[in-house]
Write an enzyme that holds these catalytic residues in place. Structure first.
Site, PDB file in Angstrom:
ATOM      1  N   ARG A   1       0.844  -1.203   0.000  1.00 55.43           N
ATOM      2  CA  ARG A   1       0.000   0.000   0.000  1.00 55.43           C
ATOM      3  C   ARG A   1       0.876   1.249   0.000  1.00 55.43           C
ATOM      4  NH1 ARG A   1      -2.147  -3.619   3.725  1.00 55.43           N
ATOM      5  NH2 ARG A   1      -4.346  -4.200   3.496  1.00 55.43           N
TER       6      ARG A   1
ATOM      7  N   HIS B   1      -2.594   0.133   9.104  1.00 56.58           N
ATOM      8  CA  HIS B   1      -3.283  -0.666   8.079  1.00 56.58           C
ATOM      9  C   HIS B   1      -2.262  -1.035   7.001  1.00 56.58           C
ATOM     10  CE1 HIS B   1      -6.512  -2.107   5.565  1.00 56.58           C
ATOM     11  NE2 HIS B   1      -6.199  -1.251   4.606  1.00 56.58           N
TER      12      HIS B   1
ATOM     13  N   ASP C   1     -10.134  -4.563   8.829  1.00 60.06           N
ATOM     14  CA  ASP C   1      -9.202  -5.601   9.290  1.00 60.06           C
ATOM     15  C   ASP C   1      -9.845  -6.454  10.383  1.00 60.06           C
ATOM     16  OD1 ASP C   1      -7.435  -4.379   7.553  1.00 60.06           O
ATOM     17  OD2 ASP C   1      -6.592  -3.075   9.096  1.00 60.06           O
TER      18      ASP C   1
ATOM     19  N   ARG D   1     -12.127  -8.932   8.830  1.00 58.98           N
ATOM     20  CA  ARG D   1     -11.347 -10.044   8.253  1.00 58.98           C
ATOM     21  C   ARG D   1     -10.840 -10.976   9.360  1.00 58.98           C
ATOM     22  NH1 ARG D   1      -8.273  -6.230   3.864  1.00 58.98           N
ATOM     23  NH2 ARG D   1      -9.840  -6.431   2.222  1.00 58.98           N
TER      24      ARG D   1
HETATM   25  N1  LIG Z   1      -8.401   1.836   3.802  1.00 51.82           N
HETATM   26  C1  LIG Z   1      -8.828   0.669   3.331  1.00 51.82           C
HETATM   27  O1  LIG Z   1      -9.132  -0.244   4.099  1.00 51.82           O
HETATM   28  C2  LIG Z   1      -8.964   0.466   1.849  1.00 51.82           C
HETATM   29  C3  LIG Z   1      -9.700  -0.614   1.343  1.00 51.82           C
HETATM   30  C4  LIG Z   1      -9.812  -0.757  -0.038  1.00 51.82           C
HETATM   31  C5  LIG Z   1      -9.207   0.165  -0.901  1.00 51.82           C
HETATM   32  N2  LIG Z   1      -8.508   1.185  -0.373  1.00 51.82           N
HETATM   33  C6  LIG Z   1      -7.906   2.213  -1.223  1.00 51.82           C
HETATM   34  O2  LIG Z   1      -8.959   2.995  -1.791  1.00 51.82           O
HETATM   35  C7  LIG Z   1      -8.511   3.571  -3.011  1.00 51.82           C
HETATM   36  C8  LIG Z   1      -9.550   3.314  -4.106  1.00 51.82           C
HETATM   37  O3  LIG Z   1      -9.613   1.952  -4.412  1.00 51.82           O
HETATM   38  P1  LIG Z   1     -10.603   1.447  -5.575  1.00 51.82           P
HETATM   39  O4  LIG Z   1     -10.454  -0.026  -5.641  1.00 51.82           O
HETATM   40  O5  LIG Z   1     -11.940   2.039  -5.392  1.00 51.82           O
HETATM   41  O6  LIG Z   1      -9.900   2.116  -6.859  1.00 51.82           O
HETATM   42  P2  LIG Z   1     -10.593   2.462  -8.254  1.00 51.82           P
HETATM   43  O7  LIG Z   1      -9.497   2.673  -9.229  1.00 51.82           O
HETATM   44  O8  LIG Z   1     -11.639   1.465  -8.573  1.00 51.82           O
HETATM   45  O9  LIG Z   1     -11.332   3.846  -7.976  1.00 51.82           O
HETATM   46  C9  LIG Z   1     -10.654   5.024  -7.684  1.00 51.82           C
HETATM   47  C10 LIG Z   1     -11.415   6.163  -8.327  1.00 51.82           C
HETATM   48  O10 LIG Z   1     -10.821   7.400  -7.934  1.00 51.82           O
HETATM   49  C11 LIG Z   1     -10.995   8.293  -9.019  1.00 51.82           C
HETATM   50  N3  LIG Z   1     -10.108   9.437  -8.881  1.00 51.82           N
HETATM   51  C12 LIG Z   1      -8.775   9.497  -9.099  1.00 51.82           C
HETATM   52  N4  LIG Z   1      -8.323  10.757  -8.870  1.00 51.82           N
HETATM   53  C13 LIG Z   1      -9.387  11.487  -8.490  1.00 51.82           C
HETATM   54  C14 LIG Z   1      -9.561  12.828  -8.098  1.00 51.82           C
HETATM   55  N5  LIG Z   1      -8.538  13.684  -8.050  1.00 51.82           N
HETATM   56  N6  LIG Z   1     -10.789  13.243  -7.761  1.00 51.82           N
HETATM   57  C15 LIG Z   1     -11.845  12.404  -7.804  1.00 51.82           C
HETATM   58  N7  LIG Z   1     -11.741  11.115  -8.168  1.00 51.82           N
HETATM   59  C16 LIG Z   1     -10.530  10.660  -8.499  1.00 51.82           C
HETATM   60  C17 LIG Z   1     -10.712   7.437 -10.246  1.00 51.82           C
HETATM   61  O11 LIG Z   1     -11.229   8.032 -11.429  1.00 51.82           O
HETATM   62  C18 LIG Z   1     -11.415   6.143  -9.860  1.00 51.82           C
HETATM   63  O12 LIG Z   1     -12.741   6.088 -10.368  1.00 51.82           O
HETATM   64  C19 LIG Z   1      -7.139   2.964  -3.279  1.00 51.82           C
HETATM   65  O13 LIG Z   1      -6.124   3.854  -2.867  1.00 51.82           O
HETATM   66  C20 LIG Z   1      -7.128   1.713  -2.413  1.00 51.82           C
HETATM   67  O14 LIG Z   1      -5.832   1.310  -2.062  1.00 51.82           O
HETATM   68  C21 LIG Z   1      -8.370   1.360   0.975  1.00 51.82           C
HETATM   69  O1  LIG Z   2      -5.136  -4.219   0.236  1.00 54.35           O
HETATM   70  C1  LIG Z   2      -5.303  -3.101  -0.268  1.00 54.35           C
HETATM   71  O2  LIG Z   2      -4.409  -2.544  -0.940  1.00 54.35           O
HETATM   72  C2  LIG Z   2      -6.621  -2.410  -0.157  1.00 54.35           C
HETATM   73  C3  LIG Z   2      -7.122  -2.285   1.237  1.00 54.35           C
HETATM   74  O3  LIG Z   2      -6.234  -1.599   2.054  1.00 54.35           O
HETATM   75  C4  LIG Z   2      -7.530  -3.609   1.827  1.00 54.35           C
HETATM   76  O4  LIG Z   2      -7.070  -3.927   2.927  1.00 54.35           O
HETATM   77  O5  LIG Z   2      -8.334  -4.302   1.187  1.00 54.35           O
END
Ligand SMILES: NC(=O)c1ccc[n+]([C@@H]2O[C@H](COP(=O)([O-])OP(=O)(O)OC[C@H]3O[C@@H](n4cnc5c(N)ncnc54)[C@H](O)[C@@H]3O)[C@@H](O)[C@H]2O)c1
Ligand SMILES: O=C(O)C[C@H](O)C(=O)O
Length: 308
Positions: free
Chosen positions: A88, A175, A148, A151
């Site tokens: 990440r 995380h 988490d 999970r």
């Molecule tokens: N914290 C957590 O537990 C957790 C869990 C899952 C995913 N994530 C994170 O969440 C993020 C998104 O994941 P995802 O699978 O939805 O990705 P994704 O690519 O499906 O979606 C991301 C979206 O963000 C948009 N985007 C990019 N720049 C932008 C901006 N400046 N303004 C508005 N929109 C913008 C993109 O067009 C896209 O549609 C990733 O960084 C991922 O690592 C975190």
């Molecule tokens: O694993 C990742 O990169 C996305 C998110 O943080 C998750 O835990 O699913």
């Protein structure tokens, strides 16, 4: 109650869908930078309303923050997800700029908004929002521990061949693949410690499988997960919107709690109408304290890469 979800990708759309299905918000605005994408997701979701039985109004916006005005809660999911084999932390270069711009734009139109940060590396992105917006710390919440912990409960239930509803457990710490601290000694099945049912080795395996939960799914899916992340965020949004005072491990700015300062990392908090209403400082065993310290060192190292 108006909720904005920035990023109409996998996690943002899933989060908006669960919020709508739970039917506690009057309005959800999805915003994305990609032309027409958020509008399309919003329309598709609205066409599930009569089938799923919700009245939440979902609209989409292509980068027009005017449409997010007066949001009570905003979820930031914009940014790139990792691919198999990545950490990440490797996402920081692109996502830091996105999260900084998005949080500043949100605040221009909703100065009192409570921000939930999802984009990775989440603890560092939460820290970045603190350092760049200066809004009170109760209004900046990082989502990681809720996912988490879900999970962890899944893995515990699997190991015990028990229904997940029997299980209680929590993951604190950063995380990240190495930084999570699953609290195995506190986890229970119907109030009985899980160590009564599982050997020390099996419990350690559960903890290790939990820590790499995101990486395991990324390998299977080719991108990171979205259903459980979306559900985790929606539960946090609901706790705030409905003033539930519910406990979740969230990334929050610490000021001495758990012996840590000037860092955002996952610890148990109470979520209610003001966002983070209380940090719960539970006593940890010496082993858990050591793991928490190591986890914090990892998060601090990543924070050091930010250009503040
Ligand atoms: N914290 C957590 O537990 C957790 C869990 C899952 C995913 N994530 C994170 O969440 C993020 C998104 O994941 P995802 O699978 O939805 O990705 P994704 O690519 O499906 O979606 C991301 C979206 O963000 C948009 N985007 C990019 N720049 C932008 C901006 N400046 N303004 C508005 N929109 C913008 C993109 O067009 C896209 O549609 C990733 O960084 C991922 O690592 C975190
Ligand atoms: O694993 C990742 O990169 C996305 C998110 O943080 C998750 O835990 O699913």
């Amino acid at each position: 109650m108006k909720v904005t979800v920035v990023g109409a990708g996998a996690v943002g759309a899933s989060c908006a869908e669960y919020i709508a299905i739970k039917d506690f918000a009057s309005e959800v605005v999805i915003l994305d930078i990609k032309e027409g994408y958020a509008e399309g997701k919003a329309m598709d979701l609205m066409q599930t309303a009569s089938l799923m039985g919700f009245d939440t109004k979902i609209t989409g916006s292509t980068n027009d923050y005017g449409k997010t005005a007066d949001s009570h809660i905003a979820v930031i999911t914009s940014g790139i997800p990792r691919k198999p084999g990545m950490t990440r932390e490797e996402l920081i270069g692109i996502n830091a700029g996105i999260v900084k711009t998005v949080s500043s734009n949100l605040l221009k139109h909703s100065p009192n908004v409570i921000i939930i940060v999802v984009s990775n590396p989440m603890d560092t992105m939460t820290y970045l929002v603190h350092k760049t917006t200066g809004i009170p710390k109760n209004r900046i919440i990082g989502m990681g521990g809720a996912l988490d912990s879900a999970r962890f409960k899944y893995r515990l239930a699997e190991a015990m061949e028990a229904p997940i509803s029997d299980i209680d457990g929590m993951v604190i710490g950063g995380h990240s693949d190495t930084g999570m601290v699953p609290l195995t000694s506190h986890a229970t099945r119907n109030s009985i410690r899980v160590s009564e049912f599982l050997s020390e080795n099996r419990l350690q395996q559960v903890a290790e499988d939990t820590k790499v939960g995101g990486a395991t799914l990324t390998k299977l899916l080719g991108t990171s997960a979205w259903y459980a992340p979306g559900a985790a965020v929606s539960s946090m949004v609901q706790a705030i919107a409905c003033d539930q005072k519910k406990m979740f491990p969230c990334s929050t700015m610490l000021d001495g709690e758990y012996g840590l300062k000037d860092i955002c990392i996952g610890v148990p908090v109470l979520l209610g109408k003001d966002g983070i209403e209380k940090i719960i400082d539970i006593p940890l065993s010496d082993a858990e304290k050591a793991k928490m310290k190591e986890s914090a060192e990892g998060v601090s190292k990543t924070n050091g890469l930010l250009e503040l």
